[in-house]
Design a protein around this motif. Sequence first.
Motif, PDB file in Angstrom:
ATOM      1  N   MET A   1       0.854  -1.197   0.000  1.00 19.98           N
ATOM      2  CA  MET A   1       0.000   0.000   0.000  1.00 19.98           C
ATOM      3  C   MET A   1       0.881   1.235   0.000  1.00 19.98           C
ATOM      4  O   MET A   1       1.630   1.476   0.953  1.00 19.98           O
ATOM      5  CB  MET A   1      -0.923  -0.024   1.226  1.00 19.98           C
ATOM      6  CG  MET A   1      -1.923   1.121   1.258  1.00 19.98           C
ATOM      7  SD  MET A   1      -2.998   1.104   2.723  1.00 19.98           S
ATOM      8  CE  MET A   1      -4.013  -0.332   2.376  1.00 19.98           C
ATOM      9  N   LYS A   2       0.837   1.988  -1.069  1.00 14.80           N
ATOM     10  CA  LYS A   2       1.614   3.207  -1.168  1.00 14.80           C
ATOM     11  C   LYS A   2       0.739   4.339  -1.682  1.00 14.80           C
ATOM     12  O   LYS A   2       0.182   4.256  -2.769  1.00 14.80           O
ATOM     13  CB  LYS A   2       2.802   3.014  -2.119  1.00 14.80           C
ATOM     14  CG  LYS A   2       3.854   2.024  -1.641  1.00 14.80           C
ATOM     15  CD  LYS A   2       5.003   1.947  -2.623  1.00 14.80           C
ATOM     16  CE  LYS A   2       6.062   0.976  -2.137  1.00 14.80           C
ATOM     17  NZ  LYS A   2       7.207   0.886  -3.078  1.00 14.80           N
ATOM     18  N   PHE A   3       0.602   5.394  -0.883  1.00 16.78           N
ATOM     19  CA  PHE A   3      -0.147   6.566  -1.335  1.00 16.78           C
ATOM     20  C   PHE A   3       0.183   7.745  -0.438  1.00 16.78           C
ATOM     21  O   PHE A   3       0.714   7.579   0.667  1.00 16.78           O
ATOM     22  CB  PHE A   3      -1.659   6.303  -1.327  1.00 16.78           C
ATOM     23  CG  PHE A   3      -2.249   6.053   0.044  1.00 16.78           C
ATOM     24  CD1 PHE A   3      -2.714   7.102   0.825  1.00 16.78           C
ATOM     25  CD2 PHE A   3      -2.345   4.758   0.543  1.00 16.78           C
ATOM     26  CE1 PHE A   3      -3.257   6.873   2.078  1.00 16.78           C
ATOM     27  CE2 PHE A   3      -2.894   4.514   1.789  1.00 16.78           C
ATOM     28  CZ  PHE A   3      -3.355   5.578   2.563  1.00 16.78           C
ATOM     29  N   THR A   4      -0.116   8.939  -0.909  1.00 15.57           N
ATOM     30  CA  THR A   4       0.023  10.167  -0.124  1.00 15.57           C
ATOM     31  C   THR A   4      -1.330  10.827  -0.045  1.00 15.57           C
ATOM     32  O   THR A   4      -1.958  11.092  -1.077  1.00 15.57           O
ATOM     33  CB  THR A   4       1.033  11.133  -0.776  1.00 15.57           C
ATOM     34  OG1 THR A   4       2.315  10.492  -0.845  1.00 15.57           O
ATOM     35  CG2 THR A   4       1.147  12.420   0.029  1.00 15.57           C
ATOM     36  N   HIS A   5      -1.804  11.070   1.165  1.00 17.11           N
ATOM     37  CA  HIS A   5      -3.108  11.687   1.361  1.00 17.11           C
ATOM     38  C   HIS A   5      -2.928  13.031   2.060  1.00 17.11           C
ATOM     39  O   HIS A   5      -2.200  13.128   3.051  1.00 17.11           O
ATOM     40  CB  HIS A   5      -4.005  10.790   2.213  1.00 17.11           C
ATOM     41  CG  HIS A   5      -5.355  11.383   2.489  1.00 17.11           C
ATOM     42  ND1 HIS A   5      -6.414  11.253   1.608  1.00 17.11           N
ATOM     43  CD2 HIS A   5      -5.817  12.142   3.520  1.00 17.11           C
ATOM     44  CE1 HIS A   5      -7.460  11.880   2.103  1.00 17.11           C
ATOM     45  NE2 HIS A   5      -7.124  12.429   3.251  1.00 17.11           N
ATOM     46  N   GLU A   6      -3.571  14.055   1.531  1.00 11.99           N
ATOM     47  CA  GLU A   6      -3.509  15.394   2.140  1.00 11.99           C
ATOM     48  C   GLU A   6      -4.886  15.779   2.662  1.00 11.99           C
ATOM     49  O   GLU A   6      -5.863  15.782   1.910  1.00 11.99           O
ATOM     50  CB  GLU A   6      -3.043  16.425   1.118  1.00 11.99           C
ATOM     51  CG  GLU A   6      -2.926  17.828   1.699  1.00 11.99           C
ATOM     52  CD  GLU A   6      -2.418  18.854   0.693  1.00 11.99           C
ATOM     53  OE1 GLU A   6      -2.346  20.038   1.047  1.00 11.99           O
ATOM     54  OE2 GLU A   6      -2.096  18.457  -0.438  1.00 11.99           O
ATOM     55  N   SER A   7      -4.956  16.101   3.945  1.00 10.16           N
ATOM     56  CA  SER A   7      -6.205  16.584   4.536  1.00 10.16           C
ATOM     57  C   SER A   7      -6.195  18.110   4.540  1.00 10.16           C
ATOM     58  O   SER A   7      -5.221  18.730   4.990  1.00 10.16           O
ATOM     59  CB  SER A   7      -6.363  16.058   5.970  1.00 10.16           C
ATOM     60  OG  SER A   7      -6.460  14.659   5.978  1.00 10.16           O
TER      61      SER A   7
END
Length: 350
Positions: A1-7
Amino acid sequence: MKFTHESLPQRVTFASGEAATAVKAEVEALGASKVMLIASDREKKLADPIAEVLPVALRHDEVVMHVPVQVADRARDAAATAKADVLVSVGGGSTTGLAKAVALTAGLPIVAVPTTYAGSEATNVWGLTDGETKTTGVDPKVLPASIVYDATLLTTLPGDMTVASGLNALAHCVDAMWGPRMDPIDQAMAQEAIRGLAAGLPRVKADSASVEGIEQTLYGAYLAAVAFASAGSGMHHKICHVLGGMFDLPHAQTHAVVLPYVLAFNAPNAPEAERRIAAAFGSATATEGLRALRERLDAPRALKDYGLPEDGVAKAVAPVLAAIPANNPTPVTDENLTALLRAAWEGAEL
């Protein structure tokens, strides 16, 4: 699982029956003293109690669907003349969109008070229309600093508009399932948003003054917009933005009509998204769940009913095709896109 999430950084207040008090607190927290209150004539009665408790330097009521550039320029000039230091928008997506247009150039913070389920209040996406071309973009300056959700402000929203606006929110969820920057967090929020909307909308359809139903629907609409802002605009929104800009179609109704056709188009090639959507509806498949909800709501069915000319289908194909993200689950061609738009135009059964 590889991802970048921005809140995205934003305060959100749910305060049924307390909009004026909550907005006053948000304006004070921002240290503002000259409010530009943006609300159309249709929203005047809802905006008046809020205006009474704020240091209003200017009330601006020129709100136009799809935010034409000329309208935005006049609002920007008005904000500068009044030396406003905060924008308070009371209204639906067009009102929030106008506040965003001012914020884009003036850098002013926004306190958004939604009166529909548009969701624009929770995104950093802006849109402007010049002639027949609607341009959208992303900029942190346009993300409202605060949102105040007051369910009592939506108790007088007409039933047909409630349905269309709620389905517009549902479109945010569906597009977030396969948007260009989609990640598992977006999908989780979108799934819960669908559940909330599917629970709330039938209650509001049955009783437009149901505060509990409106709260559930607003909750779903907020989560939908947050997921959409992170995942990015997918096939559905690209279609609707092109059609809306080219033919001046009503925003929410256009989304409500197009949604089932895009879902049916992409679901076969997006099994994880399809499973999540079906689970949120509590149905065997995603398309069955949406179909059942739309039947309960007596949803808008055909673009020809909302101003799209028959020859508009052919005119829209090229600009829509150019706008759809490359990672759309189902490869898009002139032929299958034309078939989708034609079906949406005539309201064909799926």
